[in-house]
Structures are given as structure tokens and as C-alpha cells.
Design a protein around this motif. Structure first.
Motif, PDB file in Angstrom:
ATOM      1  N   ALA A   8      36.859  38.033  45.048  1.00 57.06           N
ATOM      2  CA  ALA A   8      35.497  38.534  45.229  1.00 57.06           C
ATOM      3  C   ALA A   8      34.975  38.210  46.613  1.00 57.06           C
ATOM      4  CB  ALA A   8      34.579  37.925  44.165  1.00 57.06           C
ATOM      5  N   ALA A   9      35.306  37.019  47.105  1.00 56.96           N
ATOM      6  CA  ALA A   9      34.807  36.600  48.418  1.00 56.96           C
ATOM      7  C   ALA A   9      35.385  37.467  49.534  1.00 56.96           C
ATOM      8  CB  ALA A   9      35.167  35.133  48.664  1.00 56.96           C
ATOM      9  N   GLN A  10      36.550  38.033  49.302  1.00 56.10           N
ATOM     10  CA  GLN A  10      37.206  38.828  50.343  1.00 56.10           C
ATOM     11  C   GLN A  10      36.604  40.223  50.479  1.00 56.10           C
ATOM     12  OE1 GLN A  10      41.333  38.893  49.324  1.00 56.10           O
ATOM     13  NE2 GLN A  10      41.581  36.703  49.576  1.00 56.10           N
ATOM     14  N   VAL A  11      36.068  40.751  49.398  1.00 57.59           N
ATOM     15  CA  VAL A  11      35.599  42.135  49.416  1.00 57.59           C
ATOM     16  C   VAL A  11      34.188  42.192  48.849  1.00 57.59           C
ATOM     17  CG1 VAL A  11      36.131  44.506  48.749  1.00 57.59           C
ATOM     18  CG2 VAL A  11      37.975  42.853  49.004  1.00 57.59           C
ATOM     19  N   ALA A  12      33.217  42.128  49.765  1.00 60.11           N
ATOM     20  CA  ALA A  12      31.834  41.988  49.332  1.00 60.11           C
ATOM     21  C   ALA A  12      31.342  43.201  48.541  1.00 60.11           C
ATOM     22  CB  ALA A  12      30.947  41.758  50.548  1.00 60.11           C
ATOM     23  N   HIS A  13      31.870  44.399  48.813  1.00 66.49           N
ATOM     24  CA  HIS A  13      31.294  45.587  48.167  1.00 66.49           C
ATOM     25  C   HIS A  13      32.059  46.039  46.924  1.00 66.49           C
ATOM     26  CE1 HIS A  13      34.298  47.148  50.946  1.00 66.49           C
ATOM     27  NE2 HIS A  13      34.242  48.342  50.395  1.00 66.49           N
ATOM     28  N   ALA A  14      32.931  45.219  46.374  1.00 66.26           N
ATOM     29  CA  ALA A  14      33.616  45.591  45.127  1.00 66.26           C
ATOM     30  C   ALA A  14      32.625  45.521  43.956  1.00 66.26           C
ATOM     31  CB  ALA A  14      34.781  44.646  44.874  1.00 66.26           C
ATOM     32  N   ASP A  15      32.899  46.307  42.922  1.00 62.49           N
ATOM     33  CA  ASP A  15      32.019  46.328  41.743  1.00 62.49           C
ATOM     34  C   ASP A  15      32.498  45.266  40.745  1.00 62.49           C
ATOM     35  OD1 ASP A  15      34.360  47.710  41.310  1.00 62.49           O
ATOM     36  OD2 ASP A  15      33.474  49.233  40.018  1.00 62.49           O
ATOM     37  N   PHE A  16      32.087  44.032  41.013  1.00 66.68           N
ATOM     38  CA  PHE A  16      32.602  42.904  40.219  1.00 66.68           C
ATOM     39  C   PHE A  16      32.163  42.924  38.760  1.00 66.68           C
ATOM     40  CE2 PHE A  16      31.394  41.236  44.467  1.00 66.68           C
ATOM     41  CZ  PHE A  16      32.662  41.244  45.000  1.00 66.68           C
ATOM     42  N   LEU A  29      50.109  46.341  34.732  1.00 69.98           N
ATOM     43  CA  LEU A  29      51.408  46.296  35.416  1.00 69.98           C
ATOM     44  C   LEU A  29      51.779  44.875  35.852  1.00 69.98           C
ATOM     45  CD1 LEU A  29      51.172  49.544  37.602  1.00 69.98           C
ATOM     46  CD2 LEU A  29      52.604  49.181  35.579  1.00 69.98           C
ATOM     47  N   GLY A  30      50.946  43.901  35.489  1.00 67.84           N
ATOM     48  CA  GLY A  30      51.287  42.511  35.786  1.00 67.84           C
ATOM     49  C   GLY A  30      50.770  42.023  37.124  1.00 67.84           C
ATOM     50  N   GLY A  31      49.866  42.785  37.761  1.00 66.02           N
ATOM     51  CA  GLY A  31      49.317  42.371  39.060  1.00 66.02           C
ATOM     52  C   GLY A  31      48.191  41.356  38.933  1.00 66.02           C
ATOM     53  N   SER A  32      47.720  40.868  40.084  1.00 69.95           N
ATOM     54  CA  SER A  32      46.672  39.836  40.078  1.00 69.95           C
ATOM     55  C   SER A  32      45.415  40.275  40.814  1.00 69.95           C
ATOM     56  CB  SER A  32      47.205  38.550  40.696  1.00 69.95           C
ATOM     57  OG  SER A  32      47.600  38.792  42.037  1.00 69.95           O
ATOM     58  N   ALA A  33      45.330  41.554  41.189  1.00 74.28           N
ATOM     59  CA  ALA A  33      44.135  42.039  41.893  1.00 74.28           C
ATOM     60  C   ALA A  33      43.152  42.610  40.869  1.00 74.28           C
ATOM     61  CB  ALA A  33      44.531  43.087  42.933  1.00 74.28           C
ATOM     62  N   ASN A  34      42.667  41.729  39.999  1.00 73.88           N
ATOM     63  CA  ASN A  34      41.748  42.175  38.951  1.00 73.88           C
ATOM     64  C   ASN A  34      40.841  41.023  38.553  1.00 73.88           C
ATOM     65  OD1 ASN A  34      43.400  40.659  36.822  1.00 73.88           O
ATOM     66  ND2 ASN A  34      44.902  42.137  37.580  1.00 73.88           N
ATOM     67  N   PHE A  35      39.688  41.370  37.952  1.00 71.86           N
ATOM     68  CA  PHE A  35      38.706  40.384  37.543  1.00 71.86           C
ATOM     69  C   PHE A  35      38.709  40.216  36.024  1.00 71.86           C
ATOM     70  CE2 PHE A  35      36.859  42.258  41.451  1.00 71.86           C
ATOM     71  CZ  PHE A  35      36.927  41.131  42.249  1.00 71.86           C
ATOM     72  N   ALA A  36      38.004  39.179  35.565  1.00 66.86           N
ATOM     73  CA  ALA A  36      37.950  38.902  34.117  1.00 66.86           C
ATOM     74  C   ALA A  36      37.485  40.137  33.344  1.00 66.86           C
ATOM     75  CB  ALA A  36      37.037  37.718  33.857  1.00 66.86           C
ATOM     76  N   CYS A 115      41.997  48.989  48.172  1.00 66.54           N
ATOM     77  CA  CYS A 115      42.179  49.233  49.613  1.00 66.54           C
ATOM     78  C   CYS A 115      42.353  47.909  50.368  1.00 66.54           C
ATOM     79  CB  CYS A 115      40.991  50.011  50.171  1.00 66.54           C
ATOM     80  SG  CYS A 115      40.958  51.695  49.538  1.00 66.54           S
ATOM     81  N   HIS A 116      41.573  46.923  49.994  1.00 71.90           N
ATOM     82  CA  HIS A 116      41.686  45.622  50.661  1.00 71.90           C
ATOM     83  C   HIS A 116      43.084  45.032  50.463  1.00 71.90           C
ATOM     84  CE1 HIS A 116      40.648  41.588  52.004  1.00 71.90           C
ATOM     85  NE2 HIS A 116      41.302  41.154  50.948  1.00 71.90           N
ATOM     86  N   HIS A 117      43.535  45.087  49.238  1.00 70.62           N
ATOM     87  CA  HIS A 117      44.825  44.512  48.896  1.00 70.62           C
ATOM     88  C   HIS A 117      45.933  45.256  49.649  1.00 70.62           C
ATOM     89  CE1 HIS A 117      46.923  41.738  46.372  1.00 70.62           C
ATOM     90  NE2 HIS A 117      47.588  42.649  45.697  1.00 70.62           N
ATOM     91  N   ALA A 118      45.802  46.588  49.722  1.00 70.21           N
ATOM     92  CA  ALA A 118      46.819  47.389  50.419  1.00 70.21           C
ATOM     93  C   ALA A 118      46.842  47.026  51.902  1.00 70.21           C
ATOM     94  CB  ALA A 118      46.519  48.873  50.231  1.00 70.21           C
ATOM     95  N   ARG A 119      45.675  46.915  52.515  1.00 77.41           N
ATOM     96  CA  ARG A 119      45.639  46.588  53.956  1.00 77.41           C
ATOM     97  C   ARG A 119      46.233  45.202  54.188  1.00 77.41           C
ATOM     98  NH1 ARG A 119      40.128  48.767  53.687  1.00 77.41           N
ATOM     99  NH2 ARG A 119      40.296  50.955  54.291  1.00 77.41           N
TER     100      ARG A 119
END
Ligand SMILES: C[S@@+](CC[C@H](N)C(=O)[O-])C[C@H]1O[C@@H](n2cnc3c(N)ncnc32)[C@H](O)[C@@H]1O
Length: 273
Positions: A8-16, A29-36, A115-119
Motif C-alpha cells: 500500500a505504501a508503494q502505490v498511493a492511488h490503489a483502491d485498497f 495464481l499464488g501471487g503476493s500482489a494482493n490485499f486482505a 502496473c507498479h508491480h510490472a514496472r
């Protein structure tokens, strides 16, 4: 592994505070770029429709095979990936570069974390791979974006990828939308599509999924029949085997009909004559 607060701290405009399809798909798919909230909603999706994870894996595996075959058999070395998602197992540029390291890939997604994760992942790849944060429902903006127009040469063939996206856009006129991308492409270009389908899902499961998606930024879920998926590729010549359950599109290993149906997703790839 990202912690929620770190992400969350990395991407201020995400819809948390709102579950998001890109991050739910990443979780499946087993990734970690997700919130609770994404994980909770994804688990609810599994309870209402137990094949949801099969959908994600079947879709992702089909994407990998389609990209590989477009590079190796059709000489495609440029990709425009619409609704590309969070980078995960088998990214388009990784598969393409295994077969042709010069391949250029323009990723487009509107989800901030994706997009953040991809960059972050791509780092020094920017000569060959770009990430554009944009709405794929607005082709003019996408096609003119620096990461697309500045990377891809539209005088040469390009493969447009529309995996798991035409079914969740607000428009039901998927054909009209992809036609605007097609019209920017020269002969020899390709379109690869996957679309949610009701193969083993019951009406109750589909209704349950739709009621969960209402709370996300992508509240639509357009199921399509094989005929409706074929209609998404007007002007293209379909590669064999045509429109099929995605797991049956040139599988690398034997797949039973039952396994293929559990994916609940159709796939097709066409070439522009
Ligand atoms: C189900 S995921 C599919 C990801 C990837 N294409 C795949 O098949 O593995 C759908 C993706 O489309 C993105 N998306 C949804 N609506 C979008 C829009 N209007 N513009 C750009 N991206 C969008 C979501 O953020 C998500 O990353």
C-alpha cells in the motif's frame, strides 16, 4: 512476499478498500500482489464457484501457449497485451524472449498495483517492454500512449492479446472494441482472445460470482458461447482448432474433456489476412 502495508505504501492511488479483479486473479495464481480484501473476496468466489482457480490456471496456460506459437510459428515479435494483469507465472515477455529476445511487449492495465508491480519487475527491460496505465476501453488513448506508440511499430505485424478482459469490460460490444485495435494493425497481425464461459458452472455459481464482482471496479461478467467468442474476431482467420475450451487450444500434454470444461473459459487465436 509483499506485506499489505508495504504494498500500500508503494502505490498511493490503489483502491485498497475495494476488492480488485487483477489482485484476486493474482491471489488465485499464488501471487503476493494482493490485499486482505482481495484474498477474502477470492476465497468467497471459490466457495460460490469451486472451479474459479481452474479458470485462472487454464486461462494463464492458454496465454502462454498462444504467445509461444505466435512467436515461433508466425514470426510475431510485437505484442500489445490488453488488461495484462499483475506479472505472474509465465509473463508474455518472458515466454516471447525465450524464443526471440528482440520481441517487444507493451503491457496495458488500469490497475495501479498491477502496473507498479510490472514496472518494478521489468526494471532495465524498458527498451523491449513497457507498462502503460490506461483504460483499454479507450483505444485512442491506449494506441497513442508513449508506452505503446513509442515501442510498437504499427507498420509491422502486432499480436493484440485480450485475455480475460472482454468479458469484464462494461461494453458488451467486444467485437466493436477489438475492431478499433485491429484497424491499427497490418496484415499478418494477430488477435488472441479468452472469455469466461459457462461449461461446468451452474446458473447459481454464475449468479454468485456476479454478486461478488458488483463490489469491485469491474462489476461485469459477460459469459460467451463459442459462436459469441468467434464473433469477437471479425476479419481474422482463426487458427486451428478454432474456438475451444482454452485448455484444448493446442495443449502441450493430454487434457481430458472434463478438465478442459472445468476451466470455464473459451480461447481463440486469429491472424489478419
Ligand atoms: C482476469 S485479469 C486477466 C489478466 C491477464 N490478461 C491474463 O489473462 O492472465 C483482468 C485484467 O484486466 C484488467 N482490466 C479490467 N478492466 C480494465 C480496463 N478497463 N482497462 C485496463 N485494464 C483493465 C484488470 O485490472 C486485470 O488486471
Amino acid at each position: 512476499m509483499f506485506q499489505d502495508a508495504e504494498l500500500a505504501a508503494q502505490v498511493a492511488h490503489a483502491d485498497f478498500d475495494q476488492p480488485n479483479i487483477a489482485r484476486m486473479y493474482d491471489y488465485h495464481l499464488g501471487g503476493s500482489a494482493n490485499f486482505a480484501i482481495d484474498r477474502t473476496t477470492a476465497e468467497q468466489a471459490l466457495r460460490v464457484a469451486p472451479t474459479e482457480r481452474d479458470y485462472c490456471w487454464a486461462n494463464r496456460a492458454f496465454l502462454g501457449r498462444a504467445v509461444r506459437i505466435l512467436v515461433t510459428d508466425h514470426g510475431i515479435d510485437q505484442f500489445l497485451d490488453l488488461g495484462s494483469g499483475v506479472p505472474t507465472v509465465g509473463n508474455v515477455h518472458e515466454i516471447a524472449h525465450q524464443h526471440n529476445p528482440a520481441t517487444r511487449v507493451a503491457y496495458v492495465d488500469w490497475e495501479a498495483i498491477a502496473c507498479h508491480h510490472a514496472r518494478h519487475l521489468l526494471g532495465a527491460e524498458e527498451q523491449r517492454v513497457t507498462v502503460t496505465e490506461a483504460d483499454v476501453g479507450d483505444p485512442e488513448t491506449v494506441l497513442n500512449a508513449a508506452g505503446v506508440a513509442g515501442l510498437l511499430d504499427f507498420t509491422r505485424p502486432i499480436a493484440v492479446l485480450a485475455f480475460g478482459i472482454l468479458d469484464i469490460l462494461p461494453t458488451t460490444d467486444g467485437a466493436g472494441l477489438v475492431a478499433r485495435y485491429r484497424d491499427a494493425c497490418v496484415p499478418g497481425s494477430a488477435l488472441a482472445v479468452s472469455n469466461n464461459a459457462q461449461l461446468t458452472r451452474t446458473d447459481q455459481e454464475v449468479a454468485g460470482l456476479r454478486s461478488l464482482l458488483v463490489d469491485t471496479s469491474t462489476p461485469n461478467l459477460h459469459m460467451r458461447t463459442p459462436e459469441e467468442v468467434a464473433a469477437l474476431l471479425p476479419g481474422y482467420t482463426l487458427l486451428d482448432p478454432g474456438v475451444v475450451p482454452a485448455a484444448l487450444w493446442r495443449p502441450d500434454q493430454p487434457v481430458t474433456d472434463h478438465e478442459a470444461q472445468r476451466g470455464n473459459v473459451y480461447g481463440a487465436v486469429g491472424i489478419l489476412p
